[in-house]
Design a protein around this motif. Structure first.
Motif, mmCIF file in Angstrom:
data_model
loop_
_atom_site.group_PDB
_atom_site.id
_atom_site.type_symbol
_atom_site.label_atom_id
_atom_site.label_comp_id
_atom_site.label_asym_id
_atom_site.label_seq_id
_atom_site.Cartn_x
_atom_site.Cartn_y
_atom_site.Cartn_z
ATOM 1 N N HIS A 151 -30.672 0.626 31.976
ATOM 2 C CA HIS A 151 -29.801 -0.423 31.457
ATOM 3 C C HIS A 151 -30.552 -1.616 30.886
ATOM 4 C CE1 HIS A 151 -26.158 0.788 34.171
ATOM 5 N NE2 HIS A 151 -26.738 1.817 33.616
ATOM 6 N N ALA A 152 -29.941 -2.220 29.874
ATOM 7 C CA ALA A 152 -30.324 -3.560 29.419
ATOM 8 C C ALA A 152 -29.233 -4.515 29.902
ATOM 9 C CB ALA A 152 -30.419 -3.600 27.904
ATOM 10 N N ASP A 153 -29.577 -5.773 30.094
ATOM 11 C CA ASP A 153 -28.590 -6.772 30.527
ATOM 12 C C ASP A 153 -28.964 -8.096 29.862
ATOM 13 O OD1 ASP A 153 -26.675 -8.263 31.808
ATOM 14 O OD2 ASP A 153 -27.643 -8.177 33.788
ATOM 15 N N ILE A 154 -28.262 -8.422 28.785
ATOM 16 C CA ILE A 154 -28.641 -9.561 27.952
ATOM 17 C C ILE A 154 -27.436 -10.486 27.777
ATOM 18 C CG2 ILE A 154 -29.411 -10.244 25.614
ATOM 19 C CD1 ILE A 154 -31.575 -8.662 27.112
ATOM 20 N N SER A 155 -27.665 -11.784 27.838
ATOM 21 C CA SER A 155 -26.611 -12.745 27.457
ATOM 22 C C SER A 155 -27.144 -13.655 26.361
ATOM 23 C CB SER A 155 -26.194 -13.625 28.643
ATOM 24 O OG SER A 155 -25.689 -12.848 29.691
ATOM 25 N N ARG A 156 -26.272 -13.932 25.422
ATOM 26 C CA ARG A 156 -26.581 -14.905 24.379
ATOM 27 C C ARG A 156 -25.335 -15.736 24.122
ATOM 28 N NH1 ARG A 156 -30.995 -13.903 25.455
ATOM 29 N NH2 ARG A 156 -32.760 -13.351 24.124
ATOM 30 N N THR A 157 -25.545 -16.991 23.708
ATOM 31 C CA THR A 157 -24.431 -17.900 23.443
ATOM 32 C C THR A 157 -24.604 -18.453 22.029
ATOM 33 O OG1 THR A 157 -24.464 -18.457 25.792
ATOM 34 C CG2 THR A 157 -23.178 -19.901 24.329
ATOM 35 N N PHE A 158 -23.552 -18.309 21.227
ATOM 36 C CA PHE A 158 -23.646 -18.674 19.807
ATOM 37 C C PHE A 158 -22.539 -19.655 19.411
ATOM 38 C CE2 PHE A 158 -25.083 -14.053 19.733
ATOM 39 C CZ PHE A 158 -26.430 -14.359 19.682
ATOM 40 N N PRO A 159 -22.821 -20.509 18.417
ATOM 41 C CA PRO A 159 -21.746 -21.328 17.862
ATOM 42 C C PRO A 159 -20.911 -20.450 16.915
ATOM 43 C CG PRO A 159 -23.812 -21.802 16.728
ATOM 44 C CD PRO A 159 -24.114 -20.723 17.744
ATOM 45 N N ILE A 160 -19.611 -20.416 17.114
ATOM 46 C CA ILE A 160 -18.778 -19.465 16.359
ATOM 47 C C ILE A 160 -18.860 -19.741 14.853
ATOM 48 C CG2 ILE A 160 -16.369 -18.746 15.980
ATOM 49 C CD1 ILE A 160 -16.064 -19.315 19.107
ATOM 50 N N ASN A 161 -18.995 -21.024 14.489
ATOM 51 C CA ASN A 161 -19.045 -21.339 13.050
ATOM 52 C C ASN A 161 -20.478 -21.410 12.506
ATOM 53 O OD1 ASN A 161 -20.101 -23.764 13.894
ATOM 54 N ND2 ASN A 161 -18.262 -24.977 13.447
ATOM 55 N N GLY A 162 -21.454 -21.062 13.338
ATOM 56 C CA GLY A 162 -22.832 -20.978 12.840
ATOM 57 C C GLY A 162 -23.658 -22.232 13.067
ATOM 58 N N LYS A 163 -23.034 -23.305 13.556
ATOM 59 C CA LYS A 163 -23.781 -24.549 13.744
ATOM 60 C C LYS A 163 -23.407 -25.180 15.095
ATOM 61 C CE LYS A 163 -25.966 -27.825 10.809
ATOM 62 N NZ LYS A 163 -27.204 -27.477 11.485
ATOM 63 N N PHE A 164 -24.413 -25.503 15.891
ATOM 64 C CA PHE A 164 -24.178 -26.173 17.181
ATOM 65 C C PHE A 164 -23.826 -27.637 16.923
ATOM 66 C CE2 PHE A 164 -26.994 -22.692 18.424
ATOM 67 C CZ PHE A 164 -26.579 -22.331 19.690
ATOM 68 N N THR A 165 -22.923 -28.205 17.710
ATOM 69 C CA THR A 165 -22.752 -29.667 17.698
ATOM 70 C C THR A 165 -23.934 -30.274 18.454
ATOM 71 O OG1 THR A 165 -21.567 -29.746 19.799
ATOM 72 C CG2 THR A 165 -20.213 -29.423 17.805
ATOM 73 N N ASP A 166 -24.124 -31.591 18.323
ATOM 74 C CA ASP A 166 -25.237 -32.231 19.034
ATOM 75 C C ASP A 166 -25.115 -31.995 20.541
ATOM 76 O OD1 ASP A 166 -26.283 -33.074 16.678
ATOM 77 O OD2 ASP A 166 -25.555 -35.147 16.835
ATOM 78 N N ARG A 167 -23.898 -32.104 21.051
ATOM 79 C CA ARG A 167 -23.694 -31.920 22.486
ATOM 80 C C ARG A 167 -23.988 -30.470 22.911
ATOM 81 N NH1 ARG A 167 -23.843 -34.014 27.482
ATOM 82 N NH2 ARG A 167 -22.058 -33.430 28.784
ATOM 83 N N GLN A 168 -23.501 -29.534 22.127
ATOM 84 C CA GLN A 168 -23.758 -28.122 22.461
ATOM 85 C C GLN A 168 -25.259 -27.836 22.429
ATOM 86 O OE1 GLN A 168 -21.402 -26.325 19.387
ATOM 87 N NE2 GLN A 168 -19.495 -26.343 20.576
ATOM 88 N N LYS A 169 -25.920 -28.429 21.439
ATOM 89 C CA LYS A 169 -27.373 -28.231 21.308
ATOM 90 C C LYS A 169 -28.101 -28.816 22.520
ATOM 91 C CE LYS A 169 -28.740 -29.029 17.100
ATOM 92 N NZ LYS A 169 -29.269 -29.653 15.865
ATOM 93 N N GLN A 170 -27.680 -29.997 22.931
ATOM 94 C CA GLN A 170 -28.314 -30.653 24.084
ATOM 95 C C GLN A 170 -28.200 -29.760 25.330
ATOM 96 O OE1 GLN A 170 -26.059 -33.904 25.855
ATOM 97 N NE2 GLN A 170 -27.944 -35.105 26.041
ATOM 98 N N LEU A 171 -26.988 -29.251 25.574
ATOM 99 C CA LEU A 171 -26.771 -28.433 26.769
ATOM 100 C C LEU A 171 -27.495 -27.085 26.644
ATOM 101 C CD1 LEU A 171 -22.999 -29.296 27.251
ATOM 102 C CD2 LEU A 171 -24.900 -30.110 28.679
ATOM 103 N N TYR A 172 -27.438 -26.510 25.452
ATOM 104 C CA TYR A 172 -28.095 -25.218 25.217
ATOM 105 C C TYR A 172 -29.591 -25.338 25.520
ATOM 106 C CZ TYR A 172 -29.266 -20.760 23.040
ATOM 107 O OH TYR A 172 -29.714 -19.474 22.824
ATOM 108 N N ASN A 173 -30.193 -26.422 25.040
ATOM 109 C CA ASN A 173 -31.639 -26.574 25.241
ATOM 110 C C ASN A 173 -31.993 -26.849 26.700
ATOM 111 O OD1 ASN A 173 -32.591 -25.925 22.706
ATOM 112 N ND2 ASN A 173 -32.159 -27.967 21.893
ATOM 113 N N ILE A 174 -31.062 -27.425 27.447
ATOM 114 C CA ILE A 174 -31.293 -27.586 28.894
ATOM 115 C C ILE A 174 -31.342 -26.200 29.553
ATOM 116 C CG2 ILE A 174 -30.192 -28.338 31.048
ATOM 117 C CD1 ILE A 174 -29.392 -30.914 29.554
ATOM 118 N N VAL A 175 -30.418 -25.323 29.150
ATOM 119 C CA VAL A 175 -30.419 -23.969 29.730
ATOM 120 C C VAL A 175 -31.684 -23.212 29.301
ATOM 121 C CG1 VAL A 175 -29.169 -21.766 29.899
ATOM 122 C CG2 VAL A 175 -27.887 -23.915 29.771
#
Ligand code: GLY
Ligand code: MN
Ligand code: MN
Length: 298
Positions: A151-175
């Motif tokens: 098995h492979a077990d992968i998670s990824r999180t994407f901005p649905i419209n192709g661009k992260f908001t500043d807040r989403q980017k901040q949290l994403y980079n913390i993760v």
């Protein structure tokens, strides 16, 4: 086998902890009892511990198969990304993964795909995948192909419209930084519990810095699962409950789930433990904000 061919057989071993058998209530006990009645001269023994020991360390062929499952998963993720847009149902995004992994020779799914947009991503086991994905939201995919039973077990999180908001980017980079931190602790001699404790310490600091929490104990409101499990013939593989050794394959899956902001983020990769640390077997799968935005703008 037949009773009269058992002259030299004294012991018979079963894996009484197999996930698929355990899920049928009473099956294991009934099976063992039936066997005992028919073959009273046999000792019926539990092979679970022996198998767990064998399955804790992967040999090179097993690692090849896991790597192949990961590369098929990678193609499936790229296929989703090429087609992802606001207004689609989550299951429509998922369908690109299904088509791609089948096309690329997957022998099965490792587990039921999670395609969780917006607030759905804050529910760990969401797999209804039946909501419309909204412009401005993130979508979390947790998915994996199986290749020849590995098995492979992968998670990824994407901005649905192709661009992260500043807040989403901040949290994403913390993760993402949390994942690097957890990976730096993924090495021989360490337990998966200890890796998780390190990640929690990191979150205590990082989430205070952005003002999301004021007390250490509040981390559990936004991160509420373990960071690693063994991976192989099962997505949550059997293992000996001991510290990691070279040859173990584990997940590394920090997340942050902020229901009040409709944001759930998880980044999950698969690591091979080596003599002095780990190798990220899924390092080729798109991961950073910049890589994701670049890929989605094509
Ligand atoms: N996909 C199940 C897990 O990440 O553990
Ligand atoms: Mn997963
Ligand atoms: Mn996992």
């Amino acid at each position: 086998f037949l009773a009269n061919s058992c002259n030299n057989i004294k012991n018979i071993y079963f894996d009484l902890q197999r996930n698929d058998l355990k899920s049928i209530p009473g099956f294991v006990e009934r099976f063992a009892n039936d066997l005992k009645l028919k073959f009273p001269f046999l000792n019926i023994l539990n092979a679970a511990n022996i198998l767990a020991k064998l399955r804790t360390i992967k040999d090179s062929l097993e690692i090849e198969k896991i790597s192949k499952a990961i590369s098929i998963t990678n193609e499936g993720i790229k296929s989703i990304l090429k087609n992802l847009k606001p207004g689609m149902f989550e299951y429509q995004a998922e369908s690109y993964f299904d088509q791609s992994i089948k096309y690329n020779g997957a022998t099965n799914f490792a587990f039921r795909t999670i395609a969780a947009s917006g607030n759905n991503a804050t529910c760990l086991h969401y797999s209804d995948n039946n909501c419309i994905m909204k412009d401005g939201d993130l979508v979390l995919f947790d998915l994996g192909a199986a290749y020849e039973n590995y098995h492979a077990d992968i998670s990824r999180t994407f901005p649905i419209n192709g661009k992260f908001t500043d807040r989403q980017k901040q949290l994403y980079n913390i993760v993402l930084d949390g994942q690097k931190h957890a990976m730096s602790h993924s090495k021989p001699g360490v337990t998966t519990r200890e890796i998780n404790a390190e990640l929690i310490k990191y979150y205590q600091k990082a989430l205070k810095e952005i003002g999301l929490i004021t007390e250490d104990s509040e981390v559990s409101k936004y991160y509420y699962h373990g960071v690693s499990h063994h991976l192989g013939l099962d997505t949550h593989d059997m293992c000996e409950q001991v510290a990691l050794v070279p040859g173990c394959v584990i997940s590394c899956e920090p997340g942050l789930y902020i229901a009040e902001e409709n944001i759930g983020i998880r980044i999950e990769d698969d690591l091979l433990i080596t003599e002095d640390g780990c190798i990220n077997l899924s390092k080729d799968i798109i991961r950073t904000v910049e890589e994701i935005e670049r890929f989605m703008s094509k």
